[in-house]
Design a protein around this motif. Structure first.
Motif, PDB file in Angstrom:
ATOM      1  N   THR A 161      -6.076   0.755  -1.111  1.00 48.73           N
ATOM      2  CA  THR A 161      -5.301   1.816  -0.097  1.00 48.73           C
ATOM      3  C   THR A 161      -4.120   0.845   0.227  1.00 48.73           C
ATOM      4  OG1 THR A 161      -7.274   2.722   0.899  1.00 48.73           O
ATOM      5  CG2 THR A 161      -5.324   2.439   2.405  1.00 48.73           C
ATOM      6  N   THR A 216      -4.711  10.998  -0.667  1.00 51.03           N
ATOM      7  CA  THR A 216      -5.718  10.367  -1.511  1.00 51.03           C
ATOM      8  C   THR A 216      -5.839  10.988  -2.876  1.00 51.03           C
ATOM      9  OG1 THR A 216      -7.138  10.501   0.551  1.00 51.03           O
ATOM     10  CG2 THR A 216      -8.302  10.413  -1.565  1.00 51.03           C
ATOM     11  N   ALA A 239     -11.662   1.669  -5.010  1.00 53.05           N
ATOM     12  CA  ALA A 239     -10.603   2.262  -4.130  1.00 53.05           C
ATOM     13  C   ALA A 239      -9.541   1.304  -3.662  1.00 53.05           C
ATOM     14  CB  ALA A 239     -10.721   2.923  -2.760  1.00 53.05           C
ATOM     15  N   ASP A 283      -0.584   0.892   2.811  1.00 53.70           N
ATOM     16  CA  ASP A 283      -0.013   1.513   3.689  1.00 53.70           C
ATOM     17  C   ASP A 283       1.459   1.059   3.813  1.00 53.70           C
ATOM     18  OD1 ASP A 283      -2.515   2.443   4.816  1.00 53.70           O
ATOM     19  OD2 ASP A 283      -2.784   0.605   5.756  1.00 53.70           O
ATOM     20  N   THR A 339      -8.553   6.329  -5.158  1.00 56.71           N
ATOM     21  CA  THR A 339     -10.009   6.186  -5.630  1.00 56.71           C
ATOM     22  C   THR A 339     -10.292   6.472  -7.181  1.00 56.71           C
ATOM     23  OG1 THR A 339     -10.548   8.729  -5.204  1.00 56.71           O
ATOM     24  CG2 THR A 339     -10.609   7.340  -3.487  1.00 56.71           C
ATOM     25  N   THR A 353      -1.903  10.855   5.442  1.00 57.50           N
ATOM     26  CA  THR A 353      -2.809  10.353   4.419  1.00 57.50           C
ATOM     27  C   THR A 353      -2.495  11.056   3.145  1.00 57.50           C
ATOM     28  OG1 THR A 353      -4.594  11.965   4.831  1.00 57.50           O
ATOM     29  CG2 THR A 353      -4.516   9.851   6.020  1.00 57.50           C
ATOM     30  N   SER A 403      -0.416   6.370   4.489  1.00 61.25           N
ATOM     31  CA  SER A 403      -1.566   5.587   4.112  1.00 61.25           C
ATOM     32  C   SER A 403      -2.103   6.344   2.769  1.00 61.25           C
ATOM     33  CB  SER A 403      -2.733   5.644   4.918  1.00 61.25           C
ATOM     34  OG  SER A 403      -3.719   4.763   4.447  1.00 61.25           O
ATOM     35  N   VAL A 404      -1.788   5.575   1.639  1.00 65.00           N
ATOM     36  CA  VAL A 404      -2.159   6.021   0.244  1.00 65.00           C
ATOM     37  C   VAL A 404      -3.399   5.237  -0.351  1.00 65.00           C
ATOM     38  CG1 VAL A 404      -1.444   6.306  -2.278  1.00 65.00           C
ATOM     39  CG2 VAL A 404       0.321   6.558  -0.378  1.00 65.00           C
ATOM     40  N   SER A 405      -4.446   6.349  -0.649  1.00 66.15           N
ATOM     41  CA  SER A 405      -5.694   5.769  -1.113  1.00 66.15           C
ATOM     42  C   SER A 405      -5.757   6.241  -2.554  1.00 66.15           C
ATOM     43  CB  SER A 405      -7.016   6.219  -0.298  1.00 66.15           C
ATOM     44  OG  SER A 405      -6.739   5.424   1.058  1.00 66.15           O
TER      45      SER A 405
END
Length: 632
Positions: free
Chosen positions: A614, A147, A612, A616, A545, A145, A541-543
């Motif tokens: 996201t 974030t 946000a 993937d 925000t 991940t 998984s790049v989130s």
């Protein structure tokens, strides 16, 4: 000491190996002298060493130690040893500047033991830490991940690639000869200009400005004659490309050398100390004065002077270590005598050596050291800030004037995607602690051990003969395209922040329009996996925000991997087994793919109610992805 005997350029031994290359390979690891002074202490080992197993990898973390410039990771098959430095096949300095360290040399399910030692100098290693045990897993236990806080501000994005790039000796850029049917001078010049225009590079460093091809020094009736016409042609040309030179004061003119038979490279650069130190001083002083007169105040404000190249290797310096320090003193004094504001430094050493020695020497003698410079290959550059603090020199600029994936000429890793991810890891590590990290070199038009005999030959260049961009060019291009404001980022999951690293910034293109770039890459230092390792691929998984809740954005995803943006790999797949150079139709096909390719078409995405987005995707090893979110 063994020496290279004078031979006509290109002469060969009876087995067909070029003399310069054979000599290089025989002596490249031989030091010109042992460490000869300094105050580097033995440091305590790191504490809180932890080993976290992941899929086909183990991530090591530890508490850093005050005074350490780096750390050596050790490994053993049992807690009782035998212990050895963890060899990631980098062929140079194996130590790393900081944690984490990702070990991918183990076997899933097989426990190994790790310990870490602190280094106060590259050759001064303290005791090992307490050991910890771990075994790699057969597969990732969780996704990786990343974030990003798009509304945050982590300060300006440091760009250590901008100050400097390396190049073949600069008279090479004036040649009208061809390699593979392509003009050497024109293409080397094109590569240098592109480094300035596309990557933001400001200066170029190269060897041999005092070599006899520039005819700077000769003796007539026993008296010195200085002629800087050749230097002017070289530097005028470099300035016309938008670059400034870092003046590496090397090598020795034939008529001034104490032993002109001692040479290096195909172009027979003389590595001998001067036969007359006063005449060396006069030459350096006259050159410096000439440059200041010809090019004006910018020499003071934007140029720099570096003393020699890798004198700690016998292959580059036939004198003693003490003679190098004398060379440094005399050279620095000659430069400063012209103008006390001029910037001079060194030791321009191989494998991170002799920095301690030069600082200790300067402390005794008062010689100026306006920057420290050194080189390494195969690992991120060490952290010399603690060493500078020991000498009350905190804030002295640190320049790695050579750095790269391998010190070995004609190594296929130089053409691979692996080299691009290596470059990202090193630049990321250098941010905010190193002023200049100069990749060696800009172009495959390079003749140290002979000119290229085929397109993909493992050349040091970021660009090929024919001016195709290798994967590692794209690494710098991706970094350069990130905005100026670095964004807070947290990585987690299997290998997050170690195997898979990322950097993010806001404002792509220079206007604060809310555009966010996220650059992520999958990399291991383990060069035995340079051709790729399917088991090290990660689901990422790049989130992002901190976006506008409900706002729409255009998402682009550019990728460099075995199937995207890799013209050298494409050439390897299309060429005949013994084919050295492309045909014209093949050149056309390669040029059609000489750009950053998209993993998927651009698409519109909408931030959720919390602001946000996201994304993937799978990230192979090695590979690098640039995600860009632009307000629609």
């Amino acid at each position: 000491m063994t020496s290279t005997q004078h031979n006509p350029s290109g002469s060969t031994r009876t087995d067909g190996t070029p003399e310069a290359r054979a000599d290089w390979e025989a002596r490249i690891g031989t030091a010109s002298g042992t460490a000869f002074g300094g105050n580097a202490p033995l440091l305590d080992p790191p504490t809180a060493l932890a080993a976290t197993p992941g899929g086909h990898q183990v991530t090591l973390t530890w508490e850093t130690v005050p005074g350490a410039i780096g750390y050596q990771v050790h490994v053993a098959d049992s807690p009782d040893g035998p212990w050895g430095a963890l060899d990631h096949a980098g062929r140079d300095v194996l130590a790393v500047p900081h944690p984490p360290y990702t070990d991918t040399t183990g076997t899933p399910g097989v426990t190994r033991y790790y310990a870490v030692a602190s280094l106060s100098d590259v050759h001064v290693e303290g005791p090992r830490s307490e050991a910890v045990a771990a075994a790699p897993l057969a597969a990732p236990a969780e996704a990786t991940t990343i974030t990003v806080d798009a509304g945050g501000d982590a300060g300006p994005l440091a760009r250590p690639w901008r100050p400097m790039i390396g190049s073949e000796h600069l008279s090479h850029a004036l040649l009208t000869d061809t390699t593979g049917g392509h003009s050497i001078g024109a293409e080397l010049s094109s590569a240098l200009k592109a480094a300035h225009d596309e990557l933001g590079v400001a200066t170029v460093r190269a060897h041999g400005i005092l070599c006899d091809d520039n005819a700077v020094y000769r003796e007539v009736d026993g008296q010195p004659v200085h002629d800087f016409t050749g230097v002017d042609k070289v530097y005028d040309h470099i300035l016309s490309l938008g670059l400034k030179p870092c003046v590496e004061i090397s090598f020795m003119p034939h008529d001034l050398a104490s032993d002109p038979t001692k040479t290096v490279f195909e172009y027979e650069a003389i590595i001998s100390p001067p036969k007359d130190w006063d005449r060396w001083y006069a030459l350096v002083r006259d050159l410096t004065a000439h440059l200041l007169e010809r090019y004006g105040e910018e020499v003071v404000t934007e140029w720099s002077f570096e003393v020699w190249n890798e004198a700690n290797l016998e292959v580059f310096w036939s004198g003693t270590p003490e003679e190098y320090l004398r060379l440094y003193d005399v050279t620095a004094a000659a430069v400063r005598d012209v103008d006390p504001r001029l910037v001079v430094g060194g030791p321009s050493s191989a494998a991170a050596g002799w920095v301690e020695e030069l600082l200790a020497h300067a402390e005794r003698t008062g010689s100026p050291v306006d920057f420290i410079s050194t080189h390494t290959y195969g690992s991120p550059p060490l952290d010399f800030r603690p060493m500078l603090e020991r000498y009350d020199r905190a804030g002295t600029p640190i320049w790695w004037t050579e750095w790269g994936v391998t010190p070995t000429h004609f190594n296929e890793v130089s053409d691979a995607v692996f080299a691009g991810t290596f470059l990202l890891t090193g630049m990321y590590s250098a941010m905010d602690r190193i002023e200049a990290l100069s990749y060696w070199v800009v172009s495959d038009h390079f003749e140290e051990l002979g000119r290229p005999q085929e397109l993909t030959h493992g050349g040091f260049g970021l660009r090929t003969v024919g001016e195709l961009r290798k994967p590692r060019w794209w690494a710098l291009a991706m970094l350069e395209r990130l905005g100026d404001t670095r964004l807070p980022l947290v990585a987690g999951g299997d290998g997050g922040g170690s195997l898979v690293e990322a950097v993010s910034a806001r404002t792509v293109g220079g206007e604060d329009d809310g555009t966010v770039g996220v650059l992520a890459w999958n990399f291991t230092l383990d060069q035995t996996k340079a051709s790729g390792c399917a088991e090290l691929a990660r689901d990422v998984s790049v989130s992002v925000t901190g976006l506008i809740p409900g706002g729409t954005y255009t998402l682009t995803h550019e990728r460099v991997d075995a199937d995207h943006s890799d013209v050298t790999g494409r050439w390897g797949a299309m060429k005949d087994a013994d084919q050295a150079w492309p045909t014209e139709p093949q050149w056309a096909e390669l040029r059609a793919h000489d750009h950053l390719e998209h993993l998927e078409p651009a698409r519109t995405v909408t931030a959720d109610a919390t602001g946000a987005v996201t994304v993937d995707f799978e990230l192979p090893n090695p590979a690098m992805s640039l995600l860009t979110l632009t307000p629609a």
